[in-house]
Write a protein that holds these residues in place. Structure first.
Motif, PDB file in Angstrom:
ATOM      1  N   VAL A   1      40.243  26.969  40.349  1.00  0.00           N
ATOM      2  CA  VAL A   1      41.503  26.811  41.078  1.00  0.00           C
ATOM      3  C   VAL A   1      41.191  26.924  42.571  1.00  0.00           C
ATOM      4  O   VAL A   1      40.816  28.004  43.042  1.00  0.00           O
ATOM      5  N   PRO A   2      41.291  25.838  43.347  1.00  0.00           N
ATOM      6  CA  PRO A   2      40.967  25.884  44.774  1.00  0.00           C
ATOM      7  C   PRO A   2      42.077  26.559  45.601  1.00  0.00           C
ATOM      8  O   PRO A   2      42.693  25.951  46.490  1.00  0.00           O
ATOM      9  N   LEU A   3      42.325  27.817  45.286  1.00  0.00           N
ATOM     10  CA  LEU A   3      43.374  28.589  45.968  1.00  0.00           C
ATOM     11  C   LEU A   3      42.865  29.078  47.320  1.00  0.00           C
ATOM     12  O   LEU A   3      41.761  29.618  47.419  1.00  0.00           O
TER      13      LEU A   3
ATOM     14  N   TYR B   1      23.041  20.045  45.720  1.00  0.00           N
ATOM     15  CA  TYR B   1      22.928  20.345  44.289  1.00  0.00           C
ATOM     16  C   TYR B   1      21.533  19.985  43.775  1.00  0.00           C
ATOM     17  O   TYR B   1      20.874  20.781  43.103  1.00  0.00           O
ATOM     18  N   CYS B   2      21.063  18.791  44.106  1.00  0.00           N
ATOM     19  CA  CYS B   2      19.734  18.350  43.668  1.00  0.00           C
ATOM     20  C   CYS B   2      18.647  19.248  44.267  1.00  0.00           C
ATOM     21  O   CYS B   2      17.706  19.648  43.572  1.00  0.00           O
TER      22      CYS B   2
ATOM     23  N   LEU C   1      29.527  25.300  47.147  1.00  0.00           N
ATOM     24  CA  LEU C   1      30.937  24.897  47.177  1.00  0.00           C
ATOM     25  C   LEU C   1      31.830  25.979  47.769  1.00  0.00           C
ATOM     26  O   LEU C   1      32.858  25.683  48.361  1.00  0.00           O
ATOM     27  N   GLY C   2      31.442  27.251  47.571  1.00  0.00           N
ATOM     28  CA  GLY C   2      32.194  28.345  48.184  1.00  0.00           C
ATOM     29  C   GLY C   2      33.254  28.977  47.316  1.00  0.00           C
ATOM     30  O   GLY C   2      34.080  29.758  47.804  1.00  0.00           O
ATOM     31  N   TYR C   3      33.287  28.671  46.014  1.00  0.00           N
ATOM     32  CA  TYR C   3      34.242  29.317  45.118  1.00  0.00           C
ATOM     33  C   TYR C   3      33.763  30.721  44.750  1.00  0.00           C
ATOM     34  O   TYR C   3      32.557  30.991  44.721  1.00  0.00           O
ATOM     35  N   THR C   4      34.706  31.598  44.453  1.00  0.00           N
ATOM     36  CA  THR C   4      34.359  32.923  43.930  1.00  0.00           C
ATOM     37  C   THR C   4      34.517  32.906  42.411  1.00  0.00           C
ATOM     38  O   THR C   4      35.186  32.028  41.862  1.00  0.00           O
ATOM     39  N   LYS C   5      33.905  33.879  41.757  1.00  0.00           N
ATOM     40  CA  LYS C   5      34.004  33.950  40.302  1.00  0.00           C
ATOM     41  C   LYS C   5      35.457  34.129  39.873  1.00  0.00           C
ATOM     42  O   LYS C   5      35.865  33.672  38.796  1.00  0.00           O
ATOM     43  N   GLU C   6      36.255  34.799  40.720  1.00  0.00           N
ATOM     44  CA  GLU C   6      37.665  35.060  40.399  1.00  0.00           C
ATOM     45  C   GLU C   6      38.493  33.779  40.400  1.00  0.00           C
ATOM     46  O   GLU C   6      39.598  33.752  39.858  1.00  0.00           O
ATOM     47  N   GLN C   7      37.982  32.720  41.018  1.00  0.00           N
ATOM     48  CA  GLN C   7      38.705  31.448  41.044  1.00  0.00           C
ATOM     49  C   GLN C   7      38.359  30.553  39.853  1.00  0.00           C
ATOM     50  O   GLN C   7      38.973  29.501  39.687  1.00  0.00           O
ATOM     51  N   VAL C   8      37.387  30.960  39.054  1.00  0.00           N
ATOM     52  CA  VAL C   8      36.945  30.141  37.926  1.00  0.00           C
ATOM     53  C   VAL C   8      37.788  30.465  36.693  1.00  0.00           C
ATOM     54  O   VAL C   8      37.838  31.613  36.256  1.00  0.00           O
ATOM     55  N   ILE C   9      38.481  29.485  36.144  1.00  0.00           N
ATOM     56  CA  ILE C   9      39.232  29.670  34.901  1.00  0.00           C
ATOM     57  C   ILE C   9      38.253  29.831  33.736  1.00  0.00           C
ATOM     58  O   ILE C   9      38.352  30.767  32.948  1.00  0.00           O
TER      59      ILE C   9
ATOM     60  N   ASP D   1      39.884  21.789  51.015  1.00  0.00           N
ATOM     61  CA  ASP D   1      39.234  22.884  51.728  1.00  0.00           C
ATOM     62  C   ASP D   1      37.818  23.135  51.214  1.00  0.00           C
ATOM     63  O   ASP D   1      37.023  23.796  51.875  1.00  0.00           O
ATOM     64  N   TYR D   2      37.513  22.630  50.024  1.00  0.00           N
ATOM     65  CA  TYR D   2      36.178  22.818  49.438  1.00  0.00           C
ATOM     66  C   TYR D   2      35.376  21.515  49.425  1.00  0.00           C
ATOM     67  O   TYR D   2      34.165  21.541  49.624  1.00  0.00           O
TER      68      TYR D   2
END
Length: 413
Positions: free
Chosen positions: A158-160, A194-195, A132-140, A179-180
């Protein structure tokens, strides 16, 4: 074979975010709306990404630079258009955050050790970061719930993003789930990834059927239907068992007529037996009703499949039209590029008019330049270059400043 289940749901307001945070963190003493939650087992839940604060506070922490940028812009905005950061976020067409749920069927987790479940959970988080491309810093927060019937993960992000906005010629922040996860087609690709990722980790999971166009029931709807049928079934079983026990006791206590197979029943016993027979008759009638319901359901499914065939045919027509539209868009883009090339050549011509003494032509030229700017054919630097050291320079600069403020405001509504 169990299915690899990955779903996501947009969170549209900060109030909704707070509510979801309270649920995911198990901040209530009891959950009457969801009796599947065993609050005494909530101590076993595992935080994959910790959140020691309220969700709303963590959101502010993640978006602090975005808030600074917004507050700075609001210093120059008209009072009737002023919005606080919270108002801007809630009123935005985009989401505030995105909640992803990862799980599978109960049979998948059957006989799994806690270490094996944790291995599966870490694989899900690898998907969040790498696919998905999120960073750990974006995870609440990402939490593995083990206090319900089936283990599952709630991961709130948060898809910032920060990207260049050509309208104002600079980078700025926004919250953009698109964007994600660009669209439904891309979501299908993510389901494949994912699978594939989980199977590579040694978990035998199956990808759900593609392109069914069938909407999932919400978790609340599914649980509500299941509980309703469970209640009806349990009530029926209890009624039959209760009446059956009464009859057994009656028969044990009843007198048998001498030299005969007949049994003498009193009036009360006779009525209890009749009630039991009525109960069975009623249940048989219910079975007929249920069968008719399922027959109707089969007809509905058949009709649905016929409609789906029509839909698929329509989709092919739409795809062909989209291809034609893409060609037209390409031709249109080529035309725009040609116009831009011509306008580039005309810049010197426009400048010479502004340096002339013909006021009528100068005013017409200014109107043309403004229209070109509004249609993104000229940018602010083009207008500045054309009007520099002319008596229209101040008018052009004032126009650009006003337009930039308008564009920046429109970005937040």
């Amino acid at each position: 074979m169990s299915y690899a289940i990955f779903r996501c749901q947009s969170i549209n307001t900060l109030a909704d975010l707070s509510h979801i945070g309270s649920h995911n963190k198990r901040e209530k003493e009891s959950y009457k709306s969801n009796p599947d939650i065993r609050i005494e087992d909530s101590i076993n839940n595992i935080e994959l990404v910790k959140c020691t604060k309220k969700y709303r506070e963590k959101f502010y922490e993640i978006t602090k630079e975005y808030k600074k940028e917004h507050d700075e812009k609001m210093k120059t905005i008209r009072q009737d258009r002023y919005k606080t950061f919270d108002q801007m976020v809630d009123d935005s067409k985009s989401c505030v955050a995105d909640e992803m749920i990862f799980t599978s069927g109960p049979e998948f987790f059957k006989d799994m050790t806690k270490e094996e479940i944790l291995k599966w959970a870490n694989g899900c988080m690898e998907f969040v970061y790498k696919d998905l491309g999120y960073t750990k810093e974006q995870v609440i927060q990402s939490v593995l719930h083990l206090d319900e019937k089936t283990p599952h993960i709630h991961c709130v992000v948060v898809p910032l993003v920060k990207k260049f906005d050509k309208r104002v010629n600079k980078e700025r922040y926004s919250i953009s789930k698109r964007d994600y996860i660009k669209d439904q087609n891309y979501l299908s690709i993510l389901q494949d990834k994912y699978c594939f990722r989980l199977n590579n980790l040694g978990f035998k999971l199956e990808r759900g059927e593609k392109g069914t166009k069938i909407k999932n029931l919400s978790l609340g709807q599914l649980k509500g239907i299941t509980r309703q049928y469970e209640r009806l079934a349990n009530k029926s079983i209890k009624n039959i068992e209760s009446e059956h026990l009464k009859i057994i006791n009656i028969l044990k206590l009843s007198k048998k007529k001498a030299f005969s197979d007949s049994i003498i029943l009193n009036g009360e016993s006779y009525h209890i037996l009749l009630k039991y027979l009525d109960l069975y008759t009623k249940e048989i009638q219910n079975q007929v009703i249920y069968q008719n319901f399922f027959n109707d359901l089969d007809d509905y499914i058949f009709n649905y499949k016929e409609l789906e065939k029509e839909y698929n045919h329509s989709q092919k027509v739409i795809n062909n039209l989209e291809e034609e539209c893409e060609k037209l868009d390409q031709n249109n883009n080529n035309l725009i590029e040609s116009i831009k090339h011509i306008l580039e050549m005309l810049k010197d011509f426009f400048r010479r008019i502004l340096l002339s003494k013909n006021e009528v032509d100068k005013n017409k030229t200014i109107n043309i330049l403004k229209e070109c700017y509004e249609k993104d054919l000229y940018n602010s630097y083009d207008l500045i270059d054309i009007s520099k050291d002319t008596d229209k320079e101040i008018e052009v600069n004032d126009f650009i400043k006003e337009e930039i403020l308008e564009k920046e405001y429109d970005y937040f509504v």
